[in-house]
Design an enzyme around this catalytic site. Structure first.
Site, short mmCIF file in Angstrom:
data_model
loop_
_atom_site.label_atom_id
_atom_site.label_comp_id
_atom_site.label_asym_id
_atom_site.label_seq_id
_atom_site.Cartn_x
_atom_site.Cartn_y
_atom_site.Cartn_z
N ASP A 29 0.82 -1.21 0.00
CA ASP A 29 0.00 0.00 0.00
C ASP A 29 0.86 1.26 0.00
OD1 ASP A 29 -2.24 -1.54 -0.02
OD2 ASP A 29 -2.71 -1.28 2.11
N THR A 32 1.86 1.81 -3.51
CA THR A 32 0.71 2.27 -4.28
C THR A 32 0.47 3.76 -4.07
OG1 THR A 32 -0.33 0.08 -4.14
CG2 THR A 32 -1.75 1.94 -4.71
N ASP A 65 3.95 0.84 -9.25
CA ASP A 65 2.82 0.03 -9.72
C ASP A 65 3.28 -1.37 -10.09
OD1 ASP A 65 0.06 -0.18 -10.36
OD2 ASP A 65 0.58 -0.11 -12.48
N ASP A 68 4.71 -3.05 -6.30
CA ASP A 68 3.80 -3.36 -5.20
C ASP A 68 3.30 -4.80 -5.28
OD1 ASP A 68 2.14 -3.07 -7.37
OD2 ASP A 68 0.85 -1.54 -6.49
N GLY A 69 3.08 -5.28 -6.50
CA GLY A 69 2.67 -6.66 -6.66
C GLY A 69 3.77 -7.63 -6.28
N ASP A 86 -5.28 -0.98 -5.18
CA ASP A 86 -4.35 -0.72 -6.28
C ASP A 86 -5.10 -0.35 -7.55
OD1 ASP A 86 -1.62 -0.85 -7.51
OD2 ASP A 86 -2.54 -2.49 -8.63
N ASP A 90 -5.01 3.25 -9.56
CA ASP A 90 -4.64 3.29 -10.97
C ASP A 90 -5.62 4.15 -11.76
OD1 ASP A 90 -2.44 1.72 -10.63
OD2 ASP A 90 -3.38 -0.14 -11.32
#
Length: 228
Positions: A29, A32, A65, A68-69, A86, A90
């Protein structure tokens, strides 16, 4: 398109970075939100006519972006809440960036031309909605010529070469419209088959349930043998 073809290689490439970030106190987070802050800065820079600075900030905003994954997977903290957060950020970032482009075009080109980035934003929201709605129905709407990664790449190209910005927006508009049609057709075809498939599954379940009930009835009604 890029997401489908390059998602796996990119995930493998950033996996070590996710492991390294796990040692910090950062959470997905945090990354993000960092991407959102950089996106806000990029929008203001573009609106002010500082296109190269805006380009740099757009690129920097794209990094969180991606990471974070990777961090979520490395820290085993992937969740529906995080995915929802997320995705929402976006959409906000995309709107801000195109808003900055609209402000710049209104200042440098024509007030009427702000409809161009507005139209791109509207169609981008449409294809995002198509995917979300399809997934809520148990269908698939991924893919298409102009997903988010392609839009970011084309926007960066337009920011790098200022004379190409308006033509790039027209290309984005056309390809995003094509993507909306592609996703509509894809979901429409799945939806034609889905009710039939669901009905067959329900029929099979009903038949299995009927057989179970019949077996239980036979057991209950079976006449006990007489003992000799």
């Amino acid at each position: 398109m890029f997401d489908g073809k390059f998602r796996t290689p990119v995930d493998k490439a950033v996996k070590p970075l996710g492991v390294a970030l796990r040692r910090t106190k950062l959470t997905p987070d945090h990354l993000t939100v960092a991407g959102l802050v950089l996106g806000i800065g990029a929008a203001f820079a573009i609106g002010a006519g500082l296109l190269l600075l805006g380009l740099l900030l757009v690129v920097l905003a794209a990094l969180p972006d991606v990471l974070d994954g990777a961090l979520a997977k490395a820290s085993d903290s992937a969740s529906q809440r995080g995915a929802f957060f997320d995705s929402t950020i976006d959409r906000i970032t995309d709107a801000l960036l195109l808003g900055g482009v609209a402000w710049y075009i209104a200042s440098e080109e024509s007030a009427h031309m702000v409809m161009l980035p507005f139209a791109v934003m509207a169609l981008s929201s449409l294809i995002s909605y198509q995917r979300a709605k399809a997934e809520s129905l148990g269908l698939d709407a991924k893919g298409g010529l102009m997903e988010r990664a392609e839009r970011v790449v084309l926007l960066c190209l337009g920011l790098l070469f200022e004379p190409l910005l308006v033509p790039v927006l027209w290309v984005m508009l056309v390809l995003t419209a094509i993507t909306a049609v592609q996703r509509f057709v894809k979901v429409w075809r799945q939806a034609q088959v889905a009710p039939v498939t669901a009905a067959r599954i329900e029929l099979r379940r009903s038949r299995r349930q009927s057989r179970r009930v019949a077996r239980l009835d036979r057991r209950h009604t079976r006449v006990p043998r007489r003992r000799r």
